[in-house]
Design a protein around this motif. Structure first.
Motif, PDB file in Angstrom:
ATOM      1  N   GLY A 126       4.358  10.069  -9.473  1.00  0.00           N
ATOM      2  CA  GLY A 126       3.864   9.907 -10.833  1.00  0.00           C
ATOM      3  C   GLY A 126       4.643   8.883 -11.633  1.00  0.00           C
ATOM      4  O   GLY A 126       4.838   9.044 -12.842  1.00  0.00           O
ATOM      5  N   ASP A 149       0.830  -1.202   0.000  1.00  0.00           N
ATOM      6  CA  ASP A 149       0.000   0.000   0.000  1.00  0.00           C
ATOM      7  C   ASP A 149       0.870   1.260   0.000  1.00  0.00           C
ATOM      8  O   ASP A 149       0.618   2.199  -0.763  1.00  0.00           O
ATOM      9  CB  ASP A 149      -0.924  -0.021   1.220  1.00  0.00           C
ATOM     10  CG  ASP A 149      -1.986   1.056   1.168  1.00  0.00           C
ATOM     11  OD1 ASP A 149      -2.585   1.248   0.088  1.00  0.00           O
ATOM     12  OD2 ASP A 149      -2.217   1.709   2.215  1.00  0.00           O
ATOM     13  N   LEU A 182       2.590   1.766  -3.396  1.00  0.00           N
ATOM     14  CA  LEU A 182       1.664   2.337  -4.368  1.00  0.00           C
ATOM     15  C   LEU A 182       1.501   3.841  -4.153  1.00  0.00           C
ATOM     16  O   LEU A 182       1.512   4.625  -5.110  1.00  0.00           O
ATOM     17  CB  LEU A 182       0.309   1.638  -4.292  1.00  0.00           C
ATOM     18  CG  LEU A 182      -0.762   2.140  -5.258  1.00  0.00           C
ATOM     19  CD1 LEU A 182      -0.306   1.992  -6.704  1.00  0.00           C
ATOM     20  CD2 LEU A 182      -2.059   1.387  -5.026  1.00  0.00           C
ATOM     21  N   LYS A 183       1.383   4.262  -2.894  1.00  0.00           N
ATOM     22  CA  LYS A 183       1.237   5.692  -2.601  1.00  0.00           C
ATOM     23  C   LYS A 183       2.490   6.472  -2.981  1.00  0.00           C
ATOM     24  O   LYS A 183       2.407   7.602  -3.469  1.00  0.00           O
ATOM     25  CB  LYS A 183       0.910   5.898  -1.122  1.00  0.00           C
ATOM     26  CG  LYS A 183      -0.498   5.446  -0.772  1.00  0.00           C
ATOM     27  CD  LYS A 183      -0.762   5.600   0.704  1.00  0.00           C
ATOM     28  CE  LYS A 183      -2.153   5.078   1.081  1.00  0.00           C
ATOM     29  NZ  LYS A 183      -2.394   5.163   2.525  1.00  0.00           N
ATOM     30  N   SER A 206       5.554   4.395 -11.997  1.00  0.00           N
ATOM     31  CA  SER A 206       4.933   3.093 -11.765  1.00  0.00           C
ATOM     32  C   SER A 206       5.633   2.374 -10.618  1.00  0.00           C
ATOM     33  O   SER A 206       6.793   2.657 -10.295  1.00  0.00           O
ATOM     34  CB  SER A 206       5.016   2.226 -13.029  1.00  0.00           C
ATOM     35  OG  SER A 206       6.351   1.866 -13.290  1.00  0.00           O
ATOM     36  N   SER A 254      10.024   0.960 -16.098  1.00  0.00           N
ATOM     37  CA  SER A 254       8.572   0.778 -16.065  1.00  0.00           C
ATOM     38  C   SER A 254       8.182  -0.337 -17.026  1.00  0.00           C
ATOM     39  O   SER A 254       8.887  -0.630 -17.983  1.00  0.00           O
ATOM     40  CB  SER A 254       7.843   2.075 -16.408  1.00  0.00           C
ATOM     41  OG  SER A 254       8.103   2.432 -17.742  1.00  0.00           O
ATOM     42  N   ALA A 306       4.570   5.638  -5.410  1.00  0.00           N
ATOM     43  CA  ALA A 306       4.539   5.686  -6.874  1.00  0.00           C
ATOM     44  C   ALA A 306       3.576   6.773  -7.357  1.00  0.00           C
ATOM     45  O   ALA A 306       3.905   7.549  -8.262  1.00  0.00           O
ATOM     46  CB  ALA A 306       4.150   4.327  -7.445  1.00  0.00           C
ATOM     47  N   GLN A 307       2.405   6.846  -6.750  1.00  0.00           N
ATOM     48  CA  GLN A 307       1.421   7.858  -7.130  1.00  0.00           C
ATOM     49  C   GLN A 307       1.929   9.263  -6.833  1.00  0.00           C
ATOM     50  O   GLN A 307       1.733  10.188  -7.629  1.00  0.00           O
ATOM     51  CB  GLN A 307       0.096   7.605  -6.412  1.00  0.00           C
ATOM     52  CG  GLN A 307      -0.616   6.369  -6.911  1.00  0.00           C
ATOM     53  CD  GLN A 307      -1.810   5.979  -6.049  1.00  0.00           C
ATOM     54  OE1 GLN A 307      -1.899   6.336  -4.879  1.00  0.00           O
ATOM     55  NE2 GLN A 307      -2.728   5.221  -6.636  1.00  0.00           N
ATOM     56  N   TYR A 308       2.592   9.440  -5.702  1.00  0.00           N
ATOM     57  CA  TYR A 308       3.114  10.757  -5.326  1.00  0.00           C
ATOM     58  C   TYR A 308       4.107  11.270  -6.378  1.00  0.00           C
ATOM     59  O   TYR A 308       4.094  12.443  -6.747  1.00  0.00           O
ATOM     60  CB  TYR A 308       3.794  10.686  -3.953  1.00  0.00           C
ATOM     61  CG  TYR A 308       4.359  11.993  -3.500  1.00  0.00           C
ATOM     62  CD1 TYR A 308       3.560  12.945  -2.872  1.00  0.00           C
ATOM     63  CD2 TYR A 308       5.702  12.298  -3.684  1.00  0.00           C
ATOM     64  CE1 TYR A 308       4.076  14.160  -2.460  1.00  0.00           C
ATOM     65  CE2 TYR A 308       6.235  13.511  -3.278  1.00  0.00           C
ATOM     66  CZ  TYR A 308       5.410  14.437  -2.659  1.00  0.00           C
ATOM     67  OH  TYR A 308       5.936  15.642  -2.261  1.00  0.00           O
TER      68      TYR A 308
END
Length: 108
Positions: free
Chosen positions: A73, A63, A66-67, A75, A84, A69-71
């Motif tokens: 931008g 979890d 994933l956060k 993968s 990637s 990676a999202q922060y």
């Protein structure tokens, strides 16, 4: 003692901690430096936890990964392998780094 030090160096130089430190130095979207405090707030952990991730002393949960990676931008593949999934073929065929592939995409 020497073996323990080698293990610490290996963990520090592992793919994930190295990529995390690189992303913190220069955010891929805006080029700014990211502090442990800012990333920790986005991920929902303490800044000390981010420091442990960056030094290779511990690994994030799925979890948290994933956060992160999202922060940034990017993968999760990129965080874990340095390439990637969408660029894997170009990396394997041409031997180009993720940064080189992204540069070529921007130049196109």
């Amino acid at each position: 003692m020497e073996k323990e030090r080698e293990t610490n160096i290996d963990r520090y130089n592992a793919t994930f901690p190295t990529i995390l430190r690189s992303l913190e130095e220069c955010h891929p979207v805006d080029g700014r430096t990211t502090t442990h405090k800012a990333l920790a707030a986005a991920v929902g952990v303490r800044p000390q936890t981010i420091s442990l991730y960056a030094s290779g002393e511990t690994q994030p949960t799925a979890d948290s990964l994933l956060k992160i990676a999202q922060y940034f931008g990017v993968s999760v593949d990129y965080l874990l392998t340095g390439v990637s999934a969408e660029n894997k073929a170009a990396n394997e065929t041409l031997g180009l780094s993720e940064e080189a592939i992204q540069f070529l995409k921007r130049a196109k």
